[in-house]
Design a protein around this motif. Structure first.
Motif, PDB file in Angstrom:
ATOM      1  N   PRO A 256       0.818  -1.219   0.000  1.00  0.00           N
ATOM      2  CA  PRO A 256       0.000   0.000   0.000  1.00  0.00           C
ATOM      3  C   PRO A 256       0.853   1.272   0.000  1.00  0.00           C
ATOM      4  O   PRO A 256       0.499   2.255  -0.655  1.00  0.00           O
ATOM      5  CB  PRO A 256      -0.784  -0.109   1.306  1.00  0.00           C
ATOM      6  CG  PRO A 256      -0.785  -1.542   1.649  1.00  0.00           C
ATOM      7  CD  PRO A 256       0.470  -2.123   1.098  1.00  0.00           C
ATOM      8  N   THR A 257       1.974   1.252   0.716  1.00  0.00           N
ATOM      9  CA  THR A 257       2.816   2.448   0.757  1.00  0.00           C
ATOM     10  C   THR A 257       3.308   2.790  -0.648  1.00  0.00           C
ATOM     11  O   THR A 257       3.253   3.952  -1.078  1.00  0.00           O
ATOM     12  CB  THR A 257       4.009   2.233   1.702  1.00  0.00           C
ATOM     13  OG1 THR A 257       3.511   1.760   2.952  1.00  0.00           O
ATOM     14  CG2 THR A 257       4.792   3.507   1.920  1.00  0.00           C
ATOM     15  N   ALA A 258       3.763   1.769  -1.370  1.00  0.00           N
ATOM     16  CA  ALA A 258       4.231   2.004  -2.738  1.00  0.00           C
ATOM     17  C   ALA A 258       3.107   2.528  -3.611  1.00  0.00           C
ATOM     18  O   ALA A 258       3.319   3.368  -4.492  1.00  0.00           O
ATOM     19  CB  ALA A 258       4.799   0.705  -3.321  1.00  0.00           C
ATOM     20  N   ALA A 259       1.885   2.052  -3.355  1.00  0.00           N
ATOM     21  CA  ALA A 259       0.750   2.469  -4.178  1.00  0.00           C
ATOM     22  C   ALA A 259       0.384   3.935  -3.954  1.00  0.00           C
ATOM     23  O   ALA A 259      -0.058   4.625  -4.874  1.00  0.00           O
ATOM     24  CB  ALA A 259      -0.458   1.571  -3.891  1.00  0.00           C
TER      25      ALA A 259
ATOM     26  N   TYR B  62       1.015  11.301  -2.580  1.00  0.00           N
ATOM     27  CA  TYR B  62       1.566  12.229  -1.594  1.00  0.00           C
ATOM     28  C   TYR B  62       2.667  13.091  -2.207  1.00  0.00           C
ATOM     29  O   TYR B  62       2.830  14.255  -1.869  1.00  0.00           O
ATOM     30  CB  TYR B  62       2.134  11.457  -0.388  1.00  0.00           C
ATOM     31  CG  TYR B  62       1.096  10.743   0.446  1.00  0.00           C
ATOM     32  CD1 TYR B  62      -0.007  11.423   0.949  1.00  0.00           C
ATOM     33  CD2 TYR B  62       1.239   9.400   0.751  1.00  0.00           C
ATOM     34  CE1 TYR B  62      -0.952  10.761   1.729  1.00  0.00           C
ATOM     35  CE2 TYR B  62       0.304   8.736   1.531  1.00  0.00           C
ATOM     36  CZ  TYR B  62      -0.784   9.421   2.015  1.00  0.00           C
ATOM     37  OH  TYR B  62      -1.712   8.772   2.782  1.00  0.00           O
ATOM     38  N   LYS B  63       3.441  12.463  -3.104  1.00  0.00           N
ATOM     39  CA  LYS B  63       4.552  13.198  -3.716  1.00  0.00           C
ATOM     40  C   LYS B  63       4.021  14.389  -4.507  1.00  0.00           C
ATOM     41  O   LYS B  63       4.554  15.503  -4.438  1.00  0.00           O
ATOM     42  CB  LYS B  63       5.331  12.250  -4.632  1.00  0.00           C
ATOM     43  CG  LYS B  63       6.616  12.858  -5.178  1.00  0.00           C
ATOM     44  CD  LYS B  63       7.265  11.903  -6.154  1.00  0.00           C
ATOM     45  CE  LYS B  63       8.466  12.525  -6.834  1.00  0.00           C
ATOM     46  NZ  LYS B  63       8.980  11.658  -7.896  1.00  0.00           N
ATOM     47  N   GLU B  64       2.934  14.141  -5.226  1.00  0.00           N
ATOM     48  CA  GLU B  64       2.318  15.186  -6.050  1.00  0.00           C
ATOM     49  C   GLU B  64       1.913  16.401  -5.203  1.00  0.00           C
ATOM     50  O   GLU B  64       2.041  17.544  -5.619  1.00  0.00           O
ATOM     51  CB  GLU B  64       1.073  14.579  -6.700  1.00  0.00           C
ATOM     52  CG  GLU B  64       0.534  15.351  -7.876  1.00  0.00           C
ATOM     53  CD  GLU B  64      -0.711  14.661  -8.403  1.00  0.00           C
ATOM     54  OE1 GLU B  64      -1.750  15.316  -8.508  1.00  0.00           O
ATOM     55  OE2 GLU B  64      -0.627  13.425  -8.655  1.00  0.00           O
ATOM     56  N   LYS B  65       1.452  16.103  -3.944  1.00  0.00           N
ATOM     57  CA  LYS B  65       1.011  17.190  -3.073  1.00  0.00           C
ATOM     58  C   LYS B  65       2.120  17.644  -2.122  1.00  0.00           C
ATOM     59  O   LYS B  65       1.836  18.398  -1.179  1.00  0.00           O
ATOM     60  CB  LYS B  65      -0.201  16.746  -2.242  1.00  0.00           C
ATOM     61  CG  LYS B  65      -1.391  16.327  -3.067  1.00  0.00           C
ATOM     62  CD  LYS B  65      -2.150  17.520  -3.596  1.00  0.00           C
ATOM     63  CE  LYS B  65      -3.274  17.061  -4.515  1.00  0.00           C
ATOM     64  NZ  LYS B  65      -3.737  18.098  -5.424  1.00  0.00           N
TER      65      LYS B  65
ATOM     66  N   TYR C 250      11.149   8.866  -4.198  1.00  0.00           N
ATOM     67  CA  TYR C 250      10.276   9.637  -3.313  1.00  0.00           C
ATOM     68  C   TYR C 250      11.090  10.423  -2.295  1.00  0.00           C
ATOM     69  O   TYR C 250      11.398   9.924  -1.219  1.00  0.00           O
ATOM     70  CB  TYR C 250       9.289   8.705  -2.602  1.00  0.00           C
ATOM     71  CG  TYR C 250       8.479   7.884  -3.546  1.00  0.00           C
ATOM     72  CD1 TYR C 250       7.634   8.492  -4.471  1.00  0.00           C
ATOM     73  CD2 TYR C 250       8.568   6.499  -3.543  1.00  0.00           C
ATOM     74  CE1 TYR C 250       6.904   7.744  -5.360  1.00  0.00           C
ATOM     75  CE2 TYR C 250       7.836   5.744  -4.422  1.00  0.00           C
ATOM     76  CZ  TYR C 250       7.003   6.367  -5.340  1.00  0.00           C
ATOM     77  OH  TYR C 250       6.285   5.625  -6.222  1.00  0.00           O
ATOM     78  N   PRO C 251      11.438  11.660  -2.625  1.00  0.00           N
ATOM     79  CA  PRO C 251      12.180  12.486  -1.658  1.00  0.00           C
ATOM     80  C   PRO C 251      11.337  12.802  -0.427  1.00  0.00           C
ATOM     81  O   PRO C 251      11.869  13.275   0.575  1.00  0.00           O
ATOM     82  CB  PRO C 251      12.501  13.752  -2.445  1.00  0.00           C
ATOM     83  CG  PRO C 251      11.554  13.772  -3.598  1.00  0.00           C
ATOM     84  CD  PRO C 251      11.155  12.368  -3.875  1.00  0.00           C
ATOM     85  N   ASN C 252      10.036  12.546  -0.485  1.00  0.00           N
ATOM     86  CA  ASN C 252       9.167  12.843   0.656  1.00  0.00           C
ATOM     87  C   ASN C 252       8.966  11.626   1.546  1.00  0.00           C
ATOM     88  O   ASN C 252       8.166  11.668   2.468  1.00  0.00           O
ATOM     89  CB  ASN C 252       7.805  13.375   0.184  1.00  0.00           C
ATOM     90  CG  ASN C 252       7.095  12.402  -0.738  1.00  0.00           C
ATOM     91  OD1 ASN C 252       7.750  11.628  -1.451  1.00  0.00           O
ATOM     92  ND2 ASN C 252       5.779  12.420  -0.742  1.00  0.00           N
ATOM     93  N   PHE C 253       9.678  10.518   1.259  1.00  0.00           N
ATOM     94  CA  PHE C 253       9.484   9.299   2.053  1.00  0.00           C
ATOM     95  C   PHE C 253      10.641   9.044   3.018  1.00  0.00           C
ATOM     96  O   PHE C 253      11.807   9.093   2.632  1.00  0.00           O
ATOM     97  CB  PHE C 253       9.306   8.080   1.142  1.00  0.00           C
ATOM     98  CG  PHE C 253       9.068   6.807   1.909  1.00  0.00           C
ATOM     99  CD1 PHE C 253       7.825   6.525   2.453  1.00  0.00           C
ATOM    100  CD2 PHE C 253      10.104   5.899   2.106  1.00  0.00           C
ATOM    101  CE1 PHE C 253       7.607   5.362   3.178  1.00  0.00           C
ATOM    102  CE2 PHE C 253       9.885   4.738   2.837  1.00  0.00           C
ATOM    103  CZ  PHE C 253       8.636   4.465   3.364  1.00  0.00           C
ATOM    104  N   PHE C 254      10.292   8.786   4.262  1.00  0.00           N
ATOM    105  CA  PHE C 254      11.267   8.423   5.300  1.00  0.00           C
ATOM    106  C   PHE C 254      10.727   7.204   6.024  1.00  0.00           C
ATOM    107  O   PHE C 254       9.528   6.918   5.952  1.00  0.00           O
ATOM    108  CB  PHE C 254      11.437   9.574   6.306  1.00  0.00           C
ATOM    109  CG  PHE C 254      12.078  10.795   5.705  1.00  0.00           C
ATOM    110  CD1 PHE C 254      13.429  11.026   5.870  1.00  0.00           C
ATOM    111  CD2 PHE C 254      11.312  11.699   4.951  1.00  0.00           C
ATOM    112  CE1 PHE C 254      14.023  12.148   5.304  1.00  0.00           C
ATOM    113  CE2 PHE C 254      11.905  12.807   4.380  1.00  0.00           C
ATOM    114  CZ  PHE C 254      13.261  13.032   4.550  1.00  0.00           C
TER     115      PHE C 254
ATOM    116  N   GLU D 116      20.346  10.388   3.007  1.00  0.00           N
ATOM    117  CA  GLU D 116      19.859  11.099   1.831  1.00  0.00           C
ATOM    118  C   GLU D 116      18.565  10.500   1.277  1.00  0.00           C
ATOM    119  O   GLU D 116      17.642  11.216   0.910  1.00  0.00           O
ATOM    120  CB  GLU D 116      20.971  11.071   0.752  1.00  0.00           C
ATOM    121  CG  GLU D 116      21.227  12.338  -0.006  1.00  0.00           C
ATOM    122  CD  GLU D 116      20.716  13.631   0.633  1.00  0.00           C
ATOM    123  OE1 GLU D 116      19.787  14.191   0.029  1.00  0.00           O
ATOM    124  OE2 GLU D 116      21.228  14.071   1.689  1.00  0.00           O
ATOM    125  N   VAL D 117      18.481   9.148   1.249  1.00  0.00           N
ATOM    126  CA  VAL D 117      17.306   8.508   0.637  1.00  0.00           C
ATOM    127  C   VAL D 117      16.137   8.349   1.604  1.00  0.00           C
ATOM    128  O   VAL D 117      15.034   7.999   1.204  1.00  0.00           O
ATOM    129  CB  VAL D 117      17.646   7.134   0.026  1.00  0.00           C
ATOM    130  CG1 VAL D 117      18.561   7.310  -1.168  1.00  0.00           C
ATOM    131  CG2 VAL D 117      18.265   6.199   1.056  1.00  0.00           C
TER     132      VAL D 117
END
Lengths: 375, 304
Positions: free
Chosen positions: A109-112, A117-120, A140-144, A352-353
């Motif tokens: 689900p996270t990958a989906a 989220y990235k778009e927003k 995804y620079p917005n994923f941690f 970084e990632v």
């Protein structure tokens, strides 16, 4: 659809009410943290502890006056760990004006939902999604995340074999199960990338067989320095016992499937000197003890899976938002990377990632019938 | 590359151990089949119970502080006695009432018995793996061969040979054995000439269970662990061995066990352990194509 006039007027009013409600709320001074994951269904035991951790921290922060004067508001969304439902949850959170998201529980689900989220430009911290690609692909620079990725364990073992044991010839063994096989395939990739050692043998064993001496003879013949085994303790103890009875001194290294007391109870003296990786031991961390106490006090029970990961995610998030003084993605991401925060899982920062440094695995060795973490 | 004799002998030794283990359990399947024409699927569970009884008895005796050899003898006797009791009871409860029923009914009740016993041990004892005491000491005179085979391998081979000899003697030369053979040939006729068929069937179950218990003790000591589920896999393999050798034939069970053990060991050694079972079962299919009754089985002629 046809509505009688009066009803349709009422319906329109209701629509307007709902449409304006989120706007009105976001105009107020709250930071909206979405907690999305499996809150019901089969995998709820993985997702609910995250929600509880978020509630505990929110309560604590709000009691102390919030983050820079803004109260935390938790928006919870149940995705059942199903990608198709997760997409709806994410859309709902986005339309509710969520600032950051803790979640989702499962990797699929996270990958989906990450593209949404990235778009927003919404920051996402998952306490439990472990698929390596989520961070390592760099999409995804917005994923941690505050959990070690699946290949981290293999990486720890491979580094240990190459750097500490300085082995040159490796025998790879797995139990043909999902867990053992994927562990070994990550390890193989890393050995090949590194190039310092050669893989001399690769075998899959049959689970539950009465005797493993044939495969042990084969390992002996391959003259491997190290056996890296992916699987669980019942087979591992039989293989180690057979190896030692045949006077083989080959190192035996494995995953957290064998890092249980039963392994030592069963293999007894033959377990001595076996190496196994596992999540770093945090049970003596005072913050972890405190976090567990808070859970017991509020919910009257022991916390479940990924509770400490989620607790850690909330702490680093609150800290980053506080330091950045905003919920804007680039500012928070920068704070996450630059700040090192004391958490129940140790001192945590992010690379970084988006993988947490300081959260991960360590190798233990069996010494005098106990697993001892190797520094 | 020269042929590596050392490696070949090592694989042979490993195959011999596996084969002996399969043979010990397969004997119980084949004896029961020979006499009542029934596949006793609960046999693997009797093997597991034998190992558990030995484990419990030896733990108790260790507390009492008996010497090792006395402990082994008493615990083995207890295990054989207990397993025999279970074999006897299983037959009385699950098979005897169905003796004249269609063949599928006792088969289902056998599977039921197997599931029952597994869960009974899981709930009554533990679902965890337990460390099994190492009852076979390391013999000094075998030290030169330690890299090829261990003392427990050696004891397993010897026990299998001794058990085979005793079993052959029972069947060939004792009254019970004679009666067993008669019952296997024709149950009604045996009953007519005054053989107590019920008692003979019970004796068969008790002997088969005792062999399984011996197998259970040896293997658990060899691998160092027991678990409520060990009987299932060992049982399936032993059943395969019995079919391979010709079900109903006692030398066949031993030969089948050895062939299966060797096939697995050499497949692992020379090909890949990932394909161990593939080789073993391909061999089974091949043998059954050319000899449908198994290696030493007699093709049954349809009585008209």
């Amino acid at each position: 659809m046809k509505f009688p006039l009066r009803n349709s007027a009422f319906f329109m009013a209701a629509c307007c009410l709902f449409a304006f409600a989120p706007v009105a709320a976001s105009a107020g001074d709250t930071i909206k943290i979405g907690v999305a994951g499996a809150h019901s269904g089969q995998l709820a035991s993985y997702g609910l502890p995250t929600l509880k951790a978020a509630q505990i921290i929110a309560e604590k922060v709000n009691a102390e006056g919030g983050i820079n004067g803004k109260k935390i508001e938790i928006l919870s969304e149940d995705d059942l760990c199903k990608p198709e439902i997760a997409v709806n949850s994410a859309k709902k959170l986005i339309s509710d004006g969520v600032d950051v998201v803790i979640g989702h529980t499962c990797s699929g689900p996270t990958a989906a939902v990450m593209p949404l989220y990235k778009e927003k430009s919404i920051l996402v911290i998952s306490p439990s999604a472990t698929t390596p690609g989520l961070t390592k692909d760099g999409q995804y620079p917005n994923f941690f995340r505050t959990v070690a990725p699946d290949d981290a364990q293999a990486q720890v073992d491979v580094d240990f074999i190459l750097d500490t044991l300085k082995a040159k010839k490796i025998a790879l063994l797995d139990d043909k199960g999902d867990y053992g096989k994927s562990f070994i395939s990550f390890a193989k990739e890393q050995f090949e990338k590194d190039g310092r050692a050669t893989i001399v043998l690769e075998e899959g064993i049959t689970q539950g067989a009465v005797d493993y001496s044939a495969i042990v003879q084969k390992i002996k013949r391959s003259k491997a320095d190290v056996v890296l085994y992916g699987g669980y303790h019942p087979e591992a103890s039989k293989i180690v016992t057979t190896m030692r009875k045949k006077r083989m001194k080959t190192y035996f290294v494995s995953d957290d499937g064998i890092r249980v007391k039963t392994f030592i109870d069963v293999a007894k003296k033959y377990a001595e000197g076996v190496y196994a990786s596992s999540s770093k031991d945090t049970t003596s961390n005072p913050l972890a003890i405190q976090a567990i106490e808070e859970h017991k006090k509020k919910f009257g029970s022991e916390p479940g899976e990924f509770y400490l990961n989620a607790y850690t995610a909330m702490i680093v998030l609150v800290n980053a938002v506080d330091k950045a003084d905003s919920t804007e993605l680039s500012a928070v991401a920068k704070a996450l990377r630059s700040e090192t925060v004391a958490t129940p899982m140790g001192n945590v920062s992010f690379d970084e990632v988006g993988d947490a440094t300081g959260i991960g695995y360590a190798v233990s060795k069996v010494v005098d019938g106990e697993f001892v973490e190797q520094k | 590359m020269d042929f590596d004799y050392q490696y070949f002998i090592e694989l042979f030794a490993s195959g011999l151990t596996k084969g002996s283990i399969y043979a010990l359990i397969a004997l119980g399947y084949t004896m029961v089949y020979g006499i009542v024409g029934l596949i006793n699927f609960a046999h693997g569970e009797i093997y597991m119970i034998g190992a558990f009884v030995f484990f419990l008895a030896s733990s108790l005796l260790t507390v009492l502080g008996l010497p090792l050899w006395a402990m082994i003898c008493i615990a083995t006797a207890a295990s054989i006695f207990w397993a025999g009791g279970y074999g006897y009871t299983v037959e009385k409860i699950a098979y005897k009432p169905l003796r004249s029923a269609p063949r599928l009914s006792p088969l289902i009740s056998a599977i039921g018995m197997s599931v029952f016993l597994q869960n009974y041990v899981m709930l009554g004892q533990t679902e965890k793996y337990l460390g099994f005491p190492e009852v076979i000491p390391e013999f000094d005179f075998l030290e030169p061969f330690a890299t090829t085979f261990s003392s427990s391998d050696f004891v397993i081979w010897m026990t299998t040979v001794i058990v085979m000899l005793i079993l052959t003697w029972i069947i060939k030369f004792t009254r019970t054995g004679k009666a067993m053979r008669a019952t296997a040939q024709d149950r009604t006729m045996a009953e007519l000439v005054g053989i107590n068929v019920n008692r003979i069937i019970s004796a068969t179950f008790i002997i088969g269970s005792a062999l399984a218990a011996v197998g259970g003790i040896l293997i658990s000591s060899h691998t160092g662990s027991i678990h409520y589920y060990i009987g299932f896999i060992a049982g399936i393999k032993a059943f395969t061995a019995a079919v391979l050798g010709g079900i109903g034939s006692i030398p066949g069970a031993v030969l089948g066990g050895l062939v299966l053990g060797m096939a697995e060991s050499f497949a692992t050694g020379y090909f890949s352990s990932a394909y161990e079972d593939v080789f073993a079962f391909s061999l089974l299919v091949l043998i059954l194509i050319f000899r449908p009754a198994g290696l030493l089985g007699h093709a049954e002629t349809e009585k008209v």
